[in-house]
Design an enzyme around this catalytic site. Structure first.
Site, mmCIF file in Angstrom:
data_model
loop_
_atom_site.group_PDB
_atom_site.id
_atom_site.type_symbol
_atom_site.label_atom_id
_atom_site.label_comp_id
_atom_site.label_asym_id
_atom_site.label_seq_id
_atom_site.Cartn_x
_atom_site.Cartn_y
_atom_site.Cartn_z
ATOM 1 N N HIS A 81 14.267 11.145 -1.172
ATOM 2 C CA HIS A 81 15.141 11.740 -0.158
ATOM 3 C C HIS A 81 14.577 11.446 1.227
ATOM 4 C CE1 HIS A 81 17.610 14.308 -2.784
ATOM 5 N NE2 HIS A 81 16.532 14.367 -3.541
ATOM 6 N N ARG A 132 1.781 3.472 -4.955
ATOM 7 C CA ARG A 132 2.854 3.008 -4.089
ATOM 8 C C ARG A 132 2.423 1.649 -3.556
ATOM 9 N NH1 ARG A 132 0.647 4.476 1.043
ATOM 10 N NH2 ARG A 132 2.466 3.985 2.304
ATOM 11 N N ARG A 147 -6.355 3.364 -5.554
ATOM 12 C CA ARG A 147 -7.103 2.269 -4.930
ATOM 13 C C ARG A 147 -7.739 1.435 -6.040
ATOM 14 N NH1 ARG A 147 -7.174 6.174 -1.197
ATOM 15 N NH2 ARG A 147 -7.292 5.651 1.003
#
Length: 156
Positions: A81, A132, A147
């Site tokens: 959103h 991500r 990481r």
């Protein structure tokens, strides 16, 4: 697929390769909305998706390659959103370009894969990691945000 899988969407927006196993209870939501109309789910041959997973295309594609392992309690979400302060979050347009997971990827228990993730072939995502962006091929990723902590190596 197996019993206990909650499916929300159009069957024609799902492509499952040979010998795919999706364990239940798991949620597969292949719905459009929030201004996005590209929901589709592709799972490559011989991929295993464990129990209690939440896979939500949310108007964007999620593509999982062949020979992958998705452990239990993982969340994969294709869009988010908006977050502008002057509008209710639930009324804001969705944004995101989905998820692409290469072949031979192992996603550990409880991992979260966010919109825009591109996970290279052979990568390993540690339990409870949040991914991500780009993950290199053969990388071993851990943490929130994830990481690179190591890499798979050839032992032959």
């Amino acid at each position: 697929m197996t019993t206990g899988v909650l499916f929300d969407g159009r069957v024609e927006d799902v492509l499952l390769g040979d010998e795919v196993h999706v364990a239940g209870p798991t949620v597969l939501s292949i719905s459009n909305g929030g201004g996005l109309e590209g929901a589709r789910l592709e799972i490559g041959a011989r991929t295993y998706v464990g129990e209690f997973n939440n896979i939500r295309c949310a108007g964007a594609p999620i593509i999982i390659g062949p020979d992958c392992l998705v452990s239990q309690q993982c969340t994969l979400v294709g869009s988010n959103h908006g977050t502008r302060a002057n509008e209710l979050v639930r009324e804001q347009p969705w944004h995101g370009d989905g998820i692409v997971i290469g072949r031979d990827v192992w996603i550990g228990a409880g991992a979260t894969i966010l919109p825009g993730a591109r996970i290279g072939d052979g990568a390993v995502i540690a339990s409870r990691s949040v991914v991500r962006g780009e993950v290199p091929a053969l990388a071993i990723m851990a943490g929130a945000p994830a990481r690179q902590v190591s890499a798979r190596i050839n032992t032959r």
